[in-house]
Design an enzyme around this catalytic site. Structure first.
Site, PDB file in Angstrom:
ATOM      1  N   ASN A   1      69.476 -29.340 -57.541  1.00 38.16           N
ATOM      2  CA  ASN A   1      69.394 -27.385 -57.236  1.00 38.16           C
ATOM      3  C   ASN A   1      70.644 -27.240 -56.404  1.00 38.16           C
ATOM      4  O   ASN A   1      71.443 -27.854 -55.281  1.00 38.16           O
ATOM      5  CB  ASN A   1      68.862 -27.555 -55.899  1.00 38.16           C
ATOM      6  CG  ASN A   1      68.348 -26.009 -55.430  1.00 38.16           C
ATOM      7  OD1 ASN A   1      68.664 -25.443 -55.651  1.00 38.16           O
ATOM      8  ND2 ASN A   1      67.510 -26.062 -53.973  1.00 38.16           N
ATOM      9  N   TRP A   2      71.304 -26.390 -57.052  1.00 36.98           N
ATOM     10  CA  TRP A   2      73.023 -26.412 -56.707  1.00 36.98           C
ATOM     11  C   TRP A   2      72.955 -24.836 -55.703  1.00 36.98           C
ATOM     12  O   TRP A   2      73.731 -24.484 -54.855  1.00 36.98           O
ATOM     13  CB  TRP A   2      74.058 -25.414 -58.030  1.00 36.98           C
ATOM     14  CG  TRP A   2      74.526 -27.057 -58.624  1.00 36.98           C
ATOM     15  CD1 TRP A   2      73.853 -28.036 -59.119  1.00 36.98           C
ATOM     16  CD2 TRP A   2      74.441 -26.653 -60.122  1.00 36.98           C
ATOM     17  NE1 TRP A   2      74.423 -28.986 -59.933  1.00 36.98           N
ATOM     18  CE2 TRP A   2      74.632 -27.843 -60.566  1.00 36.98           C
ATOM     19  CE3 TRP A   2      75.434 -25.356 -60.171  1.00 36.98           C
ATOM     20  CZ2 TRP A   2      75.529 -28.111 -62.338  1.00 36.98           C
ATOM     21  CZ3 TRP A   2      76.089 -25.628 -62.278  1.00 36.98           C
ATOM     22  CH2 TRP A   2      76.397 -27.388 -62.657  1.00 36.98           C
ATOM     23  N   LYS A   3      72.263 -24.769 -55.310  1.00 37.16           N
ATOM     24  CA  LYS A   3      71.642 -23.234 -54.303  1.00 37.16           C
ATOM     25  C   LYS A   3      72.946 -22.338 -54.396  1.00 37.16           C
ATOM     26  O   LYS A   3      73.200 -21.902 -55.947  1.00 37.16           O
ATOM     27  CB  LYS A   3      71.934 -23.627 -52.663  1.00 37.16           C
ATOM     28  CG  LYS A   3      70.763 -25.498 -53.013  1.00 37.16           C
ATOM     29  CD  LYS A   3      70.784 -25.633 -51.383  1.00 37.16           C
ATOM     30  CE  LYS A   3      69.343 -26.536 -51.183  1.00 37.16           C
ATOM     31  NZ  LYS A   3      69.107 -26.782 -50.065  1.00 37.16           N
TER      32      LYS A   3
ATOM     33  N   HIS B   1      60.531 -22.735 -52.659  1.00 38.85           N
ATOM     34  CA  HIS B   1      61.557 -23.585 -52.137  1.00 38.85           C
ATOM     35  C   HIS B   1      61.594 -22.831 -50.574  1.00 38.85           C
ATOM     36  O   HIS B   1      61.013 -22.157 -50.097  1.00 38.85           O
ATOM     37  CB  HIS B   1      62.667 -23.315 -52.599  1.00 38.85           C
ATOM     38  CG  HIS B   1      63.861 -24.603 -51.605  1.00 38.85           C
ATOM     39  ND1 HIS B   1      64.077 -24.578 -50.648  1.00 38.85           N
ATOM     40  CD2 HIS B   1      64.566 -25.498 -52.260  1.00 38.85           C
ATOM     41  CE1 HIS B   1      65.251 -25.435 -50.023  1.00 38.85           C
ATOM     42  NE2 HIS B   1      65.024 -26.593 -50.854  1.00 38.85           N
TER      43      HIS B   1
ATOM     44  N   GLU C   1      63.651 -23.556 -48.233  1.00 46.31           N
ATOM     45  CA  GLU C   1      64.088 -21.654 -47.815  1.00 46.31           C
ATOM     46  C   GLU C   1      64.236 -20.287 -48.790  1.00 46.31           C
ATOM     47  O   GLU C   1      64.442 -18.944 -48.176  1.00 46.31           O
ATOM     48  CB  GLU C   1      66.056 -21.918 -48.984  1.00 46.31           C
ATOM     49  CG  GLU C   1      66.591 -22.858 -47.699  1.00 46.31           C
ATOM     50  CD  GLU C   1      67.568 -23.690 -48.922  1.00 46.31           C
ATOM     51  OE1 GLU C   1      68.053 -23.575 -50.258  1.00 46.31           O
ATOM     52  OE2 GLU C   1      67.892 -25.205 -48.476  1.00 46.31           O
TER      53      GLU C   1
ATOM     54  N   GLU D   1      59.170 -31.566 -49.700  1.00 49.67           N
ATOM     55  CA  GLU D   1      60.066 -31.705 -49.196  1.00 49.67           C
ATOM     56  C   GLU D   1      60.171 -31.349 -47.874  1.00 49.67           C
ATOM     57  O   GLU D   1      60.084 -29.909 -48.029  1.00 49.67           O
ATOM     58  CB  GLU D   1      61.364 -29.980 -49.592  1.00 49.67           C
ATOM     59  CG  GLU D   1      61.158 -30.295 -51.251  1.00 49.67           C
ATOM     60  CD  GLU D   1      62.654 -29.918 -51.762  1.00 49.67           C
ATOM     61  OE1 GLU D   1      63.831 -30.233 -52.058  1.00 49.67           O
ATOM     62  OE2 GLU D   1      62.525 -28.558 -51.470  1.00 49.67           O
TER      63      GLU D   1
ATOM     64  N   GLY E   1      68.888 -30.998 -45.710  1.00 50.67           N
ATOM     65  CA  GLY E   1      70.207 -30.559 -45.200  1.00 50.67           C
ATOM     66  C   GLY E   1      70.917 -30.366 -44.251  1.00 50.67           C
ATOM     67  O   GLY E   1      71.598 -30.001 -43.737  1.00 50.67           O
TER      68      GLY E   1
ATOM     69  N   SER F   1      67.867 -34.239 -47.854  1.00 52.49           N
ATOM     70  CA  SER F   1      69.341 -35.249 -48.012  1.00 52.49           C
ATOM     71  C   SER F   1      68.350 -36.801 -49.016  1.00 52.49           C
ATOM     72  O   SER F   1      68.863 -37.792 -48.447  1.00 52.49           O
ATOM     73  CB  SER F   1      69.013 -35.901 -46.550  1.00 52.49           C
ATOM     74  OG  SER F   1      69.384 -34.727 -45.450  1.00 52.49           O
TER      75      SER F   1
ATOM     76  N   GLY G   1      69.765 -31.742 -53.133  1.00 49.74           N
ATOM     77  CA  GLY G   1      70.822 -30.435 -53.223  1.00 49.74           C
ATOM     78  C   GLY G   1      72.317 -30.985 -52.434  1.00 49.74           C
ATOM     79  O   GLY G   1      72.860 -31.290 -53.897  1.00 49.74           O
ATOM     80  N   GLY G   2      72.535 -31.436 -51.761  1.00 53.63           N
ATOM     81  CA  GLY G   2      73.797 -31.801 -51.703  1.00 53.63           C
ATOM     82  C   GLY G   2      74.407 -32.670 -52.412  1.00 53.63           C
ATOM     83  O   GLY G   2      75.537 -32.112 -52.976  1.00 53.63           O
TER      84      GLY G   2
HETATM   85  P1  PGA Z   1      69.631 -31.545 -50.081  1.00 54.95           P
HETATM   86  O1  PGA Z   1      68.339 -30.184 -50.561  1.00 54.95           O
HETATM   87  O2  PGA Z   1      69.546 -32.729 -50.381  1.00 54.95           O
HETATM   88  O3  PGA Z   1      70.839 -30.569 -49.724  1.00 54.95           O
HETATM   89  O4  PGA Z   1      68.324 -31.820 -48.685  1.00 54.95           O
HETATM   90  C1  PGA Z   1      67.294 -29.997 -50.818  1.00 54.95           C
HETATM   91  C2  PGA Z   1      66.914 -28.996 -51.395  1.00 54.95           C
HETATM   92  O5  PGA Z   1      66.740 -28.194 -50.924  1.00 54.95           O
HETATM   93  O6  PGA Z   1      65.735 -29.120 -52.388  1.00 54.95           O
END
Ligand code: PGA
Length: 250
Positions: free
Chosen positions: A9-11, A94, A96, A166, A172, A211, A232-233
């Site tokens: 997930n590149w956000k 998600h 967010e 999640e 994050g 993470s 994500g990251g």
């Molecule tokens: P993260 O993000 O790996 O940066 O914690 C995961 C996600 O939001 O799907």
């Protein structure tokens, strides 16, 4: 036997140039692993990333999808539009989106259904806040989020879906649920589904997010109900993401 999967997930953490480089680096370094792999770029880059991925085994996904199929919804992207560009997956719900864009259990259900109706596999993200966990409410929160969608679309719809557990406190933050903590919730989710249909529960991919890194992926993936990761990251580095992808042992 379930296949494992990692989804990046590149956000909103990438630009045009770095997206091109990331894909090229991933394709160049792609190890031979018997598992699925996908990336979810920002909408705008989906057509071009899709073209670059055309001859690879990396699938394309979107980070969200509209609640309706067409109409006066300024700024939204419909599932059929994603389908035009060969998106195989769409993340729905998600945390967010739930926290910052008012996504609710109801709108997440609508998004899930829109994706399915357009032959896109919804990746349903669910997970508890830190205070939920501290108050011992993790299972209740996860059940509520899952049941809201289950009640709306029905268990059959989960034949073509992925669930991403999640824990919000791990996204994050560098904090990861321990493999045991994650496994316990994954098993619970599978059991909830099994109450409705044992076969669907057995077959569905339930992936962990929060993470995930090369350093913790192996322990997470060794758990019997963890079928991969939503990353994500660490999906923004080809090296890290491919190391995570290479961590399956099952
Ligand atoms: P993260 O993000 O790996 O940066 O914690 C995961 C996600 O939001 O799907």
């Amino acid at each position: 036997m379930r296949k494992n999967i990692v989804i990046g997930n590149w956000k909103m953490k990438i630009n045009h140039q770095s997206a091109q480089k990331l894909i090229d680096d991933m394709i160049a370094g792609m190890p031979s692993v018997d598992a699925d792999i996908a990336v979810c770029p920002p909408y705008l880059y989906i057509p071009e990333v899709g073209q670059r991925l055309a001859d690879s085994n990396i699938a394309l996904g979107a980070q969200n999808v509209a609640t309706h199929s067409e109409g006066a919804y300024t700024g939204e992207i419909a599932a059929v539009m994603l389908n035009d560009f060969n998106c195989k997956y769409a993340i729905v719900g998600h945390s967010e989106r739930r926290a910052n864009y008012a996504d609710t259990d109801e709108t997440v259900g609508l998004r899930f259904k829109q994706a399915l109706d357009a032959n896109i596999i919804p990746v349903l993200a669910i997970g508890e806040l830190l205070e939920d966990r501290e108050q011992g409410n993790t299972f209740d929160v996860v059940a509520k989020q899952l049941n809201a969608v289950l009640d709306f679309v029905g268990i059959e719809s989960f034949k073509n879906a992925v669930i991403a557990y999640e824990p919000v406190w791990a996204i994050g933050t560098g904090l990861t649920a321990s493999a045991e903590q994650a496994q316990e919730v994954h098993l619970y989710i599978r059991q909830l589904l099994a109450e409705k249909d044992a076969q669907i529960a057995e077959n569905i991919q339930i992936i962990y997010g929060g993470s995930v890194k090369p350093q913790n992926a192996e322990a997470l993936f060794a758990m019997s109900d963890i079928d991969g990761a939503l990353v994500g990251g660490d999906s923004l580095s080809a090296d890290s993401f491919l190391k995570i992808y290479s961590s399956f042992q099952k």
